[in-house]
Design a protein around this motif. Structure first.
Motif, PDB file in Angstrom:
ATOM      1  N   LYS A  91       0.835  -1.207   0.000  1.00 40.05           N
ATOM      2  CA  LYS A  91       0.000   0.000   0.000  1.00 40.05           C
ATOM      3  C   LYS A  91       0.866   1.253   0.000  1.00 40.05           C
ATOM      4  N   ARG A  92       1.937   1.234   0.777  1.00 41.40           N
ATOM      5  CA  ARG A  92       2.822   2.395   0.845  1.00 41.40           C
ATOM      6  C   ARG A  92       3.494   2.645  -0.504  1.00 41.40           C
ATOM      7  N   VAL A  93       3.927   1.570  -1.155  1.00 42.65           N
ATOM      8  CA  VAL A  93       4.548   1.708  -2.482  1.00 42.65           C
ATOM      9  C   VAL A  93       3.544   2.258  -3.487  1.00 42.65           C
ATOM     10  N   GLU A  94       2.298   1.792  -3.414  1.00 44.98           N
ATOM     11  CA  GLU A  94       1.275   2.268  -4.345  1.00 44.98           C
ATOM     12  C   GLU A  94       0.975   3.749  -4.108  1.00 44.98           C
ATOM     13  N   ARG A  95       0.881   4.155  -2.823  1.00 48.38           N
ATOM     14  CA  ARG A  95       0.658   5.564  -2.513  1.00 48.38           C
ATOM     15  C   ARG A  95       1.806   6.419  -3.029  1.00 48.38           C
ATOM     16  N   ASP A  96       3.018   5.948  -2.813  1.00 48.22           N
ATOM     17  CA  ASP A  96       4.180   6.713  -3.274  1.00 48.22           C
ATOM     18  C   ASP A  96       4.175   6.823  -4.794  1.00 48.22           C
ATOM     19  N   ARG A  97       3.776   5.742  -5.460  1.00 48.11           N
ATOM     20  CA  ARG A  97       3.742   5.773  -6.928  1.00 48.11           C
ATOM     21  C   ARG A  97       2.716   6.788  -7.426  1.00 48.11           C
ATOM     22  N   LEU A  98       1.533   6.801  -6.787  1.00 49.63           N
ATOM     23  CA  LEU A  98       0.504   7.754  -7.188  1.00 49.63           C
ATOM     24  C   LEU A  98       0.938   9.189  -6.882  1.00 49.63           C
ATOM     25  N   THR A  99       1.604   9.373  -5.742  1.00 47.75           N
ATOM     26  CA  THR A  99       2.073  10.712  -5.381  1.00 47.75           C
ATOM     27  C   THR A  99       3.084  11.227  -6.390  1.00 47.75           C
ATOM     28  N   VAL A 100       4.020  10.363  -6.781  1.00 51.08           N
ATOM     29  CA  VAL A 100       5.029  10.761  -7.771  1.00 51.08           C
ATOM     30  C   VAL A 100       4.361  11.108  -9.099  1.00 51.08           C
ATOM     31  N   ARG A 101       3.359  10.321  -9.472  1.00 47.04           N
ATOM     32  CA  ARG A 101       2.643  10.596 -10.723  1.00 47.04           C
ATOM     33  C   ARG A 101       1.917  11.937 -10.655  1.00 47.04           C
ATOM     34  N   ILE A 142       2.614  14.506  -8.793  1.00 48.58           N
ATOM     35  CA  ILE A 142       3.586  15.604  -8.805  1.00 48.58           C
ATOM     36  C   ILE A 142       4.087  15.850 -10.228  1.00 48.58           C
ATOM     37  N   ALA A 143       4.371  14.760 -10.951  1.00 49.38           N
ATOM     38  CA  ALA A 143       4.869  14.901 -12.316  1.00 49.38           C
ATOM     39  C   ALA A 143       3.819  15.557 -13.210  1.00 49.38           C
ATOM     40  N   VAL A 144       2.568  15.102 -13.100  1.00 45.58           N
ATOM     41  CA  VAL A 144       1.487  15.685 -13.911  1.00 45.58           C
ATOM     42  C   VAL A 144       1.273  17.144 -13.537  1.00 45.58           C
ATOM     43  N   SER A 145       1.319  17.435 -12.230  1.00 42.79           N
ATOM     44  CA  SER A 145       1.127  18.807 -11.775  1.00 42.79           C
ATOM     45  C   SER A 145       2.208  19.730 -12.327  1.00 42.79           C
ATOM     46  N   ASN A 146       3.459  19.261 -12.316  1.00 41.88           N
ATOM     47  CA  ASN A 146       4.551  20.091 -12.842  1.00 41.88           C
ATOM     48  C   ASN A 146       4.365  20.377 -14.327  1.00 41.88           C
ATOM     49  N   ILE A 147       3.918  19.365 -15.069  1.00 44.59           N
ATOM     50  CA  ILE A 147       3.693  19.554 -16.509  1.00 44.59           C
ATOM     51  C   ILE A 147       2.564  20.556 -16.741  1.00 44.59           C
ATOM     52  N   LEU A 148       1.466  20.396 -15.993  1.00 45.94           N
ATOM     53  CA  LEU A 148       0.318  21.288 -16.171  1.00 45.94           C
ATOM     54  C   LEU A 148       0.673  22.722 -15.792  1.00 45.94           C
ATOM     55  N   GLU A 149       1.452  22.885 -14.729  1.00 46.36           N
ATOM     56  CA  GLU A 149       1.858  24.239 -14.331  1.00 46.36           C
ATOM     57  C   GLU A 149       2.674  24.907 -15.436  1.00 46.36           C
ATOM     58  N   SER A 150       3.515  24.133 -16.102  1.00 47.09           N
ATOM     59  CA  SER A 150       4.333  24.717 -17.175  1.00 47.09           C
ATOM     60  C   SER A 150       3.487  25.088 -18.392  1.00 47.09           C
ATOM     61  N   LEU A 151       2.281  24.517 -18.503  1.00 49.28           N
ATOM     62  CA  LEU A 151       1.412  24.815 -19.646  1.00 49.28           C
ATOM     63  C   LEU A 151       0.456  25.981 -19.373  1.00 49.28           C
ATOM     64  N   ILE A 152       0.371  26.427 -18.127  1.00 46.32           N
ATOM     65  CA  ILE A 152      -0.559  27.514 -17.803  1.00 46.32           C
ATOM     66  C   ILE A 152      -0.262  28.789 -18.594  1.00 46.32           C
ATOM     67  N   PRO A 153       1.000  29.220 -18.725  1.00 48.72           N
ATOM     68  CA  PRO A 153       1.258  30.414 -19.560  1.00 48.72           C
ATOM     69  C   PRO A 153       0.777  30.256 -20.997  1.00 48.72           C
ATOM     70  N   VAL A 154       0.870  29.034 -21.530  1.00 51.65           N
ATOM     71  CA  VAL A 154       0.369  28.786 -22.896  1.00 51.65           C
ATOM     72  C   VAL A 154      -1.143  28.954 -22.921  1.00 51.65           C
ATOM     73  N   LEU A 155      -1.814  28.437 -21.897  1.00 49.82           N
ATOM     74  CA  LEU A 155      -3.273  28.593 -21.827  1.00 49.82           C
ATOM     75  C   LEU A 155      -3.649  30.071 -21.676  1.00 49.82           C
ATOM     76  N   ASP A 156      -2.845  30.838 -20.951  1.00 56.55           N
ATOM     77  CA  ASP A 156      -3.098  32.275 -20.833  1.00 56.55           C
ATOM     78  C   ASP A 156      -3.006  32.950 -22.200  1.00 56.55           C
ATOM     79  N   ASP A 157      -2.003  32.575 -22.979  1.00 49.94           N
ATOM     80  CA  ASP A 157      -1.848  33.149 -24.328  1.00 49.94           C
ATOM     81  C   ASP A 157      -3.036  32.792 -25.204  1.00 49.94           C
ATOM     82  N   ILE A 158      -3.494  31.553 -25.090  1.00 47.30           N
ATOM     83  CA  ILE A 158      -4.666  31.141 -25.867  1.00 47.30           C
ATOM     84  C   ILE A 158      -5.885  31.951 -25.453  1.00 47.30           C
ATOM     85  N   GLY A 159      -6.036  32.173 -24.152  1.00 47.93           N
ATOM     86  CA  GLY A 159      -7.184  32.951 -23.677  1.00 47.93           C
ATOM     87  C   GLY A 159      -7.153  34.377 -24.185  1.00 47.93           C
TER      88      GLY A 159
END
Length: 206
Positions: free
Chosen positions: A66-76, A78-95
């Motif tokens: 269970k701990r390994v699964e939680r850690d795996r989901l947490t890492v995922r 964080i990775a998705v969040s970092n990618i989405l944060e880097s795309l926010i300026p692009v979304l601002d330009d589109i807006g």
């Protein structure tokens, strides 16, 4: 005279040894019944201990999984969040481009595809004109007073906010209007005067 074991020769102790061995075997056989119950009890205790050890090991393994699964989901996340944060300026330009009517043709298809993908990954845009001001979700960049509002209200969205689930990635940048000072007191006075008028009218009728 000392009797010697029958069947034995002088200096031959084999008969005596056989007698001792036989006596020991008989004594062991006689004591087997008495010690048998103790052996069974000891075996049961050992089995219970080994069973407890196995159960603890299984529980520790399940907790590890269970701990390994939680850690795996947490890492995922964080990775998705970092990618989405880097795309926010692009979304601002589109807006901004959409506000100026520049999202057309092939660029429109690309913009819509990008917005669809980030939405599927959990990125949500928020911030609308007319909604109550919430300091946990909004950041006030402009401030004014208005007689048209009864509470702190977002009257203009300068930059939309973004969140993933309940986590705020970026607060919405807004212009806030507060109720006009004295407007609530004036409204209360007007209501009180109206109530007094109604009471006096009711008294004169009676």
């Amino acid at each position: 005279m000392t009797d010697k074991p029958q069947g034995g020769k002088p200096g031959d102790d084999s008969a005596a040894e056989e007698a001792v061995i036989k006596a020991a075997e008989e004594a062991a056989a006689a004591g087997a019944g008495e010690s048998g119950s103790e052996d069974v009890a000891a075996a049961k205790r050992e089995l219970a201990e080994r069973t407890g050890d196995l159960q603890r090991l299984q529980a520790e393994y399940q907790n590890y999984r269970k701990r390994v699964e939680r850690d795996r989901l947490t890492v995922r996340e964080i990775a998705v969040s970092n990618i989405l944060e880097s795309l926010i300026p692009v979304l601002d330009d589109i807006g901004r481009a959409r506000e100026h009517g520049e999202v057309t043709g092939g660029f429109k298809s690309v913009a819509e595809s990008l917005e669809t993908v980030v939405a599927k990954l959990g990125l949500q845009q928020f911030g609308k004109e007319g909604e109550p001001f919430d300091p946990t979700m909004h950041e006030a960049l402009m401030h004014s007073y208005s007689s048209d509002v009864t509470e702190d209200t977002c009257v203009q969205i300068l930059q939309p906010g973004y969140r993933i689930g309940e986590r705020i990635i970026r607060p919405a940048m807004v212009a806030v209007a507060e109720p006009q000072p004295g407007s609530q007191a004036s409204s209360s006075d007007a209501e009180a005067k109206s109530a007094d008028t109604d009471k006096s009218d009711g008294g004169s009728d009676s």
